[in-house]
Design a protein around this motif. Structure first.
Motif, short mmCIF file in Angstrom:
data_model
loop_
_atom_site.label_atom_id
_atom_site.label_comp_id
_atom_site.label_asym_id
_atom_site.label_seq_id
_atom_site.Cartn_x
_atom_site.Cartn_y
_atom_site.Cartn_z
N SER A 33 10.02 -53.26 2.82
CA SER A 33 8.78 -53.51 3.22
C SER A 33 8.61 -54.92 3.81
CB SER A 33 7.82 -52.88 2.30
OG SER A 33 7.76 -54.15 1.16
N LYS A 34 7.42 -55.18 4.57
CA LYS A 34 7.19 -56.61 5.06
C LYS A 34 7.13 -57.57 3.61
CE LYS A 34 5.05 -59.04 8.27
NZ LYS A 34 4.08 -59.03 9.34
N ASN A 35 6.33 -56.96 2.61
CA ASN A 35 6.47 -57.80 1.46
C ASN A 35 7.70 -58.02 0.60
OD1 ASN A 35 3.56 -58.26 1.84
ND2 ASN A 35 2.99 -56.30 0.44
N GLN A 36 8.48 -57.01 0.65
CA GLN A 36 9.77 -57.21 -0.04
C GLN A 36 10.52 -58.17 0.76
OE1 GLN A 36 10.81 -52.95 0.19
NE2 GLN A 36 10.52 -52.66 -2.08
N PHE A 37 10.69 -57.88 2.26
CA PHE A 37 11.48 -58.92 2.92
C PHE A 37 11.01 -60.24 2.77
CE2 PHE A 37 11.98 -61.18 7.01
CZ PHE A 37 13.22 -61.07 7.30
N HIS A 38 9.57 -60.71 2.79
CA HIS A 38 9.24 -61.90 2.75
C HIS A 38 9.56 -62.61 1.16
CE1 HIS A 38 7.67 -62.69 6.62
NE2 HIS A 38 7.03 -61.50 6.55
N ALA A 39 9.49 -61.80 0.19
CA ALA A 39 9.89 -62.19 -1.20
C ALA A 39 11.35 -62.43 -1.26
CB ALA A 39 9.31 -61.17 -2.23
N ARG A 40 11.98 -61.56 -0.69
CA ARG A 40 13.33 -61.87 -0.78
C ARG A 40 13.97 -63.47 -0.06
NH1 ARG A 40 18.15 -57.51 -0.65
NH2 ARG A 40 16.70 -56.90 -2.13
N TYR A 41 13.31 -63.21 1.22
CA TYR A 41 13.38 -64.62 2.17
C TYR A 41 13.23 -65.87 1.34
CZ TYR A 41 12.75 -67.98 5.60
OH TYR A 41 13.01 -69.31 6.31
N ARG A 42 11.79 -65.58 0.66
CA ARG A 42 11.38 -66.88 -0.24
C ARG A 42 12.45 -67.13 -1.18
NH1 ARG A 42 6.54 -64.65 1.02
NH2 ARG A 42 6.48 -63.53 -1.28
#
Length: 83
Positions: A33-42
């Motif tokens: 999901s977009k939230n999972q992606f951004h959390a992993r990126y951070r």
């Protein structure tokens, strides 16, 4: 960093000038999901002293004012509560 995580960081870098990748592209490319992606990126790009990978936008005003104009914050948009 393994190939999956390097691909994730590179994917974000390619989309960053356009405000970040759209949710449909994230799902198709990484199955997140977009939230999972951004959390992993951070998690991949930040540590306590700043970016782990040179040249990567952190989305943090203190650490990355040069690319701040490209940072998207869903919290700033009242209609984006489901993002």
């Amino acid at each position: 960093m393994d190939k999956y995580n390097l691909a994730l960081v590179e994917f974000y870098r390619q989309w960053e000038p356009f405000g970040g990748p759209p949710a449909s592209e994230i799902l198709a490319e990484f199955g997140l999901s977009k939230n999972q992606f951004h959390a992993r990126y951070r998690a991949l790009t930040l540590n306590r002293k700043g970016p782990r990978v040179p040249g990567i936008s952190t989305g943090s005003r203190e650490q990355d004012t040069a690319t701040m104009k490209y940072t998207f914050s869903p919290h700033a948009l009242p209609w984006a509560s489901e993002i």
